[in-house]
Motif scaffolding. Structure first.
Motif, PDB file in Angstrom:
ATOM      1  N   ARG A 160      72.739   0.348  81.245  1.00  0.00           N
ATOM      2  CA  ARG A 160      72.252  -1.019  81.579  1.00  0.00           C
ATOM      3  C   ARG A 160      70.994  -1.363  80.996  1.00  0.00           C
ATOM      4  NH1 ARG A 160      74.702  -3.224  87.182  1.00  0.00           N
ATOM      5  NH2 ARG A 160      73.987  -5.084  86.009  1.00  0.00           N
ATOM      6  N   ARG A 161      70.932  -2.530  80.475  1.00  0.00           N
ATOM      7  CA  ARG A 161      69.697  -3.138  79.977  1.00  0.00           C
ATOM      8  C   ARG A 161      69.235  -3.712  81.123  1.00  0.00           C
ATOM      9  NH1 ARG A 161      70.148  -6.145  74.353  1.00  0.00           N
ATOM     10  NH2 ARG A 161      70.504  -3.807  73.857  1.00  0.00           N
ATOM     11  N   VAL A 162      67.680  -3.847  80.921  1.00  0.00           N
ATOM     12  CA  VAL A 162      66.957  -4.258  82.001  1.00  0.00           C
ATOM     13  C   VAL A 162      65.962  -5.597  81.527  1.00  0.00           C
ATOM     14  CG1 VAL A 162      65.141  -3.889  83.587  1.00  0.00           C
ATOM     15  CG2 VAL A 162      67.020  -2.385  83.486  1.00  0.00           C
ATOM     16  N   TRP A 163      65.838  -6.601  82.554  1.00  0.00           N
ATOM     17  CA  TRP A 163      65.106  -7.834  82.170  1.00  0.00           C
ATOM     18  C   TRP A 163      63.690  -7.482  82.997  1.00  0.00           C
ATOM     19  CZ3 TRP A 163      62.983 -11.383  85.536  1.00  0.00           C
ATOM     20  CH2 TRP A 163      62.166 -12.416  84.999  1.00  0.00           C
ATOM     21  N   LEU A 164      62.517  -7.557  82.149  1.00  0.00           N
ATOM     22  CA  LEU A 164      61.470  -7.443  83.219  1.00  0.00           C
ATOM     23  C   LEU A 164      60.372  -8.705  82.976  1.00  0.00           C
ATOM     24  CD1 LEU A 164      60.282  -3.820  82.205  1.00  0.00           C
ATOM     25  CD2 LEU A 164      61.633  -4.494  84.446  1.00  0.00           C
ATOM     26  N   ARG A 165      59.794  -8.854  83.916  1.00  0.00           N
ATOM     27  CA  ARG A 165      58.604  -9.694  83.920  1.00  0.00           C
ATOM     28  C   ARG A 165      57.250  -9.063  84.490  1.00  0.00           C
ATOM     29  NH1 ARG A 165      55.836 -14.329  87.003  1.00  0.00           N
ATOM     30  NH2 ARG A 165      57.308 -13.949  88.697  1.00  0.00           N
ATOM     31  N   TYR A 166      56.497  -8.665  83.447  1.00  0.00           N
ATOM     32  CA  TYR A 166      55.445  -7.423  83.442  1.00  0.00           C
ATOM     33  C   TYR A 166      53.980  -8.030  83.171  1.00  0.00           C
ATOM     34  CZ  TYR A 166      53.374  -2.879  82.360  1.00  0.00           C
ATOM     35  OH  TYR A 166      52.944  -1.758  82.592  1.00  0.00           O
ATOM     36  N   TYR A 167      53.098  -7.466  84.111  1.00  0.00           N
ATOM     37  CA  TYR A 167      51.858  -7.812  83.872  1.00  0.00           C
ATOM     38  C   TYR A 167      51.152  -6.872  82.971  1.00  0.00           C
ATOM     39  CZ  TYR A 167      46.907  -8.308  85.047  1.00  0.00           C
ATOM     40  OH  TYR A 167      45.519  -8.624  84.838  1.00  0.00           O
ATOM     41  N   SER A 168      50.436  -7.500  81.970  1.00  0.00           N
ATOM     42  CA  SER A 168      49.474  -6.602  81.007  1.00  0.00           C
ATOM     43  C   SER A 168      48.228  -6.720  81.264  1.00  0.00           C
ATOM     44  CB  SER A 168      49.809  -7.004  79.785  1.00  0.00           C
ATOM     45  OG  SER A 168      49.255  -6.355  78.976  1.00  0.00           O
ATOM     46  N   PRO A 169      47.672  -5.875  81.989  1.00  0.00           N
ATOM     47  CA  PRO A 169      46.040  -5.920  82.310  1.00  0.00           C
ATOM     48  C   PRO A 169      45.286  -6.235  80.921  1.00  0.00           C
ATOM     49  CG  PRO A 169      46.739  -3.793  82.701  1.00  0.00           C
ATOM     50  CD  PRO A 169      48.148  -4.478  82.293  1.00  0.00           C
ATOM     51  N   ALA A 170      45.708  -5.460  79.951  1.00  0.00           N
ATOM     52  CA  ALA A 170      44.962  -5.719  78.612  1.00  0.00           C
ATOM     53  C   ALA A 170      44.536  -7.125  78.111  1.00  0.00           C
ATOM     54  CB  ALA A 170      45.267  -4.939  77.570  1.00  0.00           C
ATOM     55  N   ARG A 171      45.808  -7.972  78.227  1.00  0.00           N
ATOM     56  CA  ARG A 171      46.000  -9.281  78.070  1.00  0.00           C
ATOM     57  C   ARG A 171      45.644 -10.300  79.056  1.00  0.00           C
ATOM     58  NH1 ARG A 171      50.088  -7.081  74.778  1.00  0.00           N
ATOM     59  NH2 ARG A 171      51.581  -7.905  76.166  1.00  0.00           N
ATOM     60  N   ASP A 172      45.812  -9.735  80.455  1.00  0.00           N
ATOM     61  CA  ASP A 172      45.624 -10.483  81.668  1.00  0.00           C
ATOM     62  C   ASP A 172      46.765 -11.508  81.722  1.00  0.00           C
ATOM     63  OD1 ASP A 172      44.766 -11.181  84.097  1.00  0.00           O
ATOM     64  OD2 ASP A 172      43.142 -12.662  83.233  1.00  0.00           O
ATOM     65  N   GLU A 173      47.954 -11.185  81.105  1.00  0.00           N
ATOM     66  CA  GLU A 173      49.280 -12.187  81.441  1.00  0.00           C
ATOM     67  C   GLU A 173      50.505 -11.533  81.709  1.00  0.00           C
ATOM     68  OE1 GLU A 173      49.072 -13.766  77.448  1.00  0.00           O
ATOM     69  OE2 GLU A 173      50.134 -11.891  76.492  1.00  0.00           O
ATOM     70  N   LEU A 174      51.242 -12.414  82.192  1.00  0.00           N
ATOM     71  CA  LEU A 174      52.716 -11.914  82.421  1.00  0.00           C
ATOM     72  C   LEU A 174      53.736 -12.122  81.246  1.00  0.00           C
ATOM     73  CD1 LEU A 174      53.193 -13.082  86.179  1.00  0.00           C
ATOM     74  CD2 LEU A 174      53.024 -10.895  85.506  1.00  0.00           C
ATOM     75  N   THR A 175      54.362 -11.129  80.724  1.00  0.00           N
ATOM     76  CA  THR A 175      55.123 -11.349  79.597  1.00  0.00           C
ATOM     77  C   THR A 175      56.768 -10.940  80.224  1.00  0.00           C
ATOM     78  OG1 THR A 175      54.840  -9.028  78.924  1.00  0.00           O
ATOM     79  CG2 THR A 175      53.464 -10.585  78.062  1.00  0.00           C
ATOM     80  N   GLU A 176      57.486 -11.598  79.634  1.00  0.00           N
ATOM     81  CA  GLU A 176      59.042 -11.391  79.851  1.00  0.00           C
ATOM     82  C   GLU A 176      59.715 -10.644  78.584  1.00  0.00           C
ATOM     83  OE1 GLU A 176      60.997 -15.014  80.848  1.00  0.00           O
ATOM     84  OE2 GLU A 176      59.643 -15.627  82.253  1.00  0.00           O
ATOM     85  N   ARG A 177      60.397  -9.644  79.123  1.00  0.00           N
ATOM     86  CA  ARG A 177      61.014  -8.792  77.801  1.00  0.00           C
ATOM     87  C   ARG A 177      62.210  -8.185  78.208  1.00  0.00           C
ATOM     88  NH1 ARG A 177      56.608  -5.533  76.093  1.00  0.00           N
ATOM     89  NH2 ARG A 177      55.169  -7.111  76.999  1.00  0.00           N
ATOM     90  N   GLU A 178      63.445  -7.792  77.601  1.00  0.00           N
ATOM     91  CA  GLU A 178      64.286  -6.842  77.812  1.00  0.00           C
ATOM     92  C   GLU A 178      64.218  -5.508  77.152  1.00  0.00           C
ATOM     93  OE1 GLU A 178      67.838  -8.714  76.524  1.00  0.00           O
ATOM     94  OE2 GLU A 178      67.648 -10.569  77.610  1.00  0.00           O
TER      95      GLU A 178
END
Length: 320
Positions: A160-178
């Motif tokens: 199954r595919r997964v949706w994530l809200r992920y913290y990127s320390p390099a950009r210091d931001e949260l991103t949403e992605r599948e």
């Protein structure tokens, strides 16, 4: 000259048998019998006490020499009893039971796996005796990473595919992605390798940086790609990549955890002097801005200068 490692291993295996049959043997006689110098023999004798059936007291070979004769104080360490089945010590049994009970509570664990784990735990409890009672007074609670692991593991099993809200320390931001999960692995931290639908490329996500996760109804369908070779670590900077030196204060020690590096030397103020390699040194300017007073780029000089200029411009813009 000493032989290669294989020759030395063969020699030391023979040496164990030889010394068992000759308590108090003279160093000169043993060296002559094996066709090596006395210095080479002493070097072998320095290694043998680190060998045995385990690292517990009494299981390692207790061999020493006064320079003239060789004494073996526990020859039974390789006797007939050494071939008996290994038994768990109380601390080993306790650790296994605590870990097994903790894993059995993970959310999302497949029921068949949970039942198999509980059956194995029951057998271990019966064999452990008093240690089982001690382990019942200990417990381990998994933080959110445990739940993320269980969800990813389930997604892989059910494709199954997964949706994530992920913290990127390099950009210091949260991103949403599948993402389409491919596999879980651990290299210091636990990661999932996946095909990211946002970037249309393979990406690696650290589980403790997943802020939110949701399993989707869409079928996971990553393209056929060769798994990455992780034998030398997760990130493998090339030797020809430019070297960058960063000095951080106590508040910037996290850099050594998040960025692969060649060395991290302690500084008197509790900070670190970190040496790392990167194919794109300019990408570290953002790191310098994030650190602020907690760190600075030392070299290369042009990168240090550009980072300071970027900081001045940011401060000027803030003051307008």
């Amino acid at each position: 000259m000493a032989g290669n490692a294989i020759d030395q291993t063969r020699r030391m295996l023979s040496l164990v048998t030889y010394l068992r049959e000759r308590p108090g043997a003279h160093v000169s006689d043993v060296a002559r019998a094996f066709g090596i110098s006395e210095d080479e023999l002493i070097a072998d004798l320095d290694v043998l006490p680190m060998c045995g059936t385990s690292f517990r007291g009494g299981d390692l070979l207790d061999i020493d020499t006064d320079g003239d004769r060789i004494w073996w104080h526990n020859p039974d360490a390789t006797g007939s009893s050494a071939g008996e089945p290994l038994r768990l010590a109380a601390d080993e049994a306790t650790a296994l039971l605590v870990a097994a009970r903790a894993v059995a509570t993970l959310p999302g664990l497949r029921d068949s796996d949970r039942q198999a784990l509980l059956r194995a735990t029951a057998k271990l409890e019966a064999a452990a005796g008093e240690a089982a009672g001690a382990s019942s007074r200990l417990s381990v609670t998994f933080e959110s990473e445990g739940g993320v692991f269980a969800d990813i593991d389930r997604a892989i099993a059910e494709r199954r595919r997964v949706w994530l809200r992920y913290y990127s320390p390099a950009r210091d931001e949260l991103t949403e992605r599948e993402v389409d999960p491919i596999r879980l692995f651990a290299v210091g931290h636990t990661y999932v390798e996946a095909w990211c639908r946002l970037s249309e490329a393979r990406r690696t996500f650290r589980l403790d940086r997943v802020a939110e996760i949701r399993l989707l109804d869409e079928r996971s369908d990553p393209p056929p790609i060769e798994p990455r070779d992780l034998s030398e670590g997760l990130v493998q900077p090339a030797a020809e990549d430019p070297e960058v030196v960063v000095e951080v204060g106590p508040g910037g020690r996290w850099v050594a955890e998040y960025y692969p590096h060649d060395s991290a030397d302690e500084l008197p103020d509790g900070g670190l002097r970190i040496t790392l390699r990167t194919p794109d040194p300019g990408s570290l300017r953002r790191l310098a801005l994030r650190l602020g007073r907690d760190g600075r780029i030392v070299s290369p000089r042009d990168l240090a200068d550009s980072a300071r200029d970027a900081a001045r411009q940011a401060l000027a813009a803030y003051g307008e």
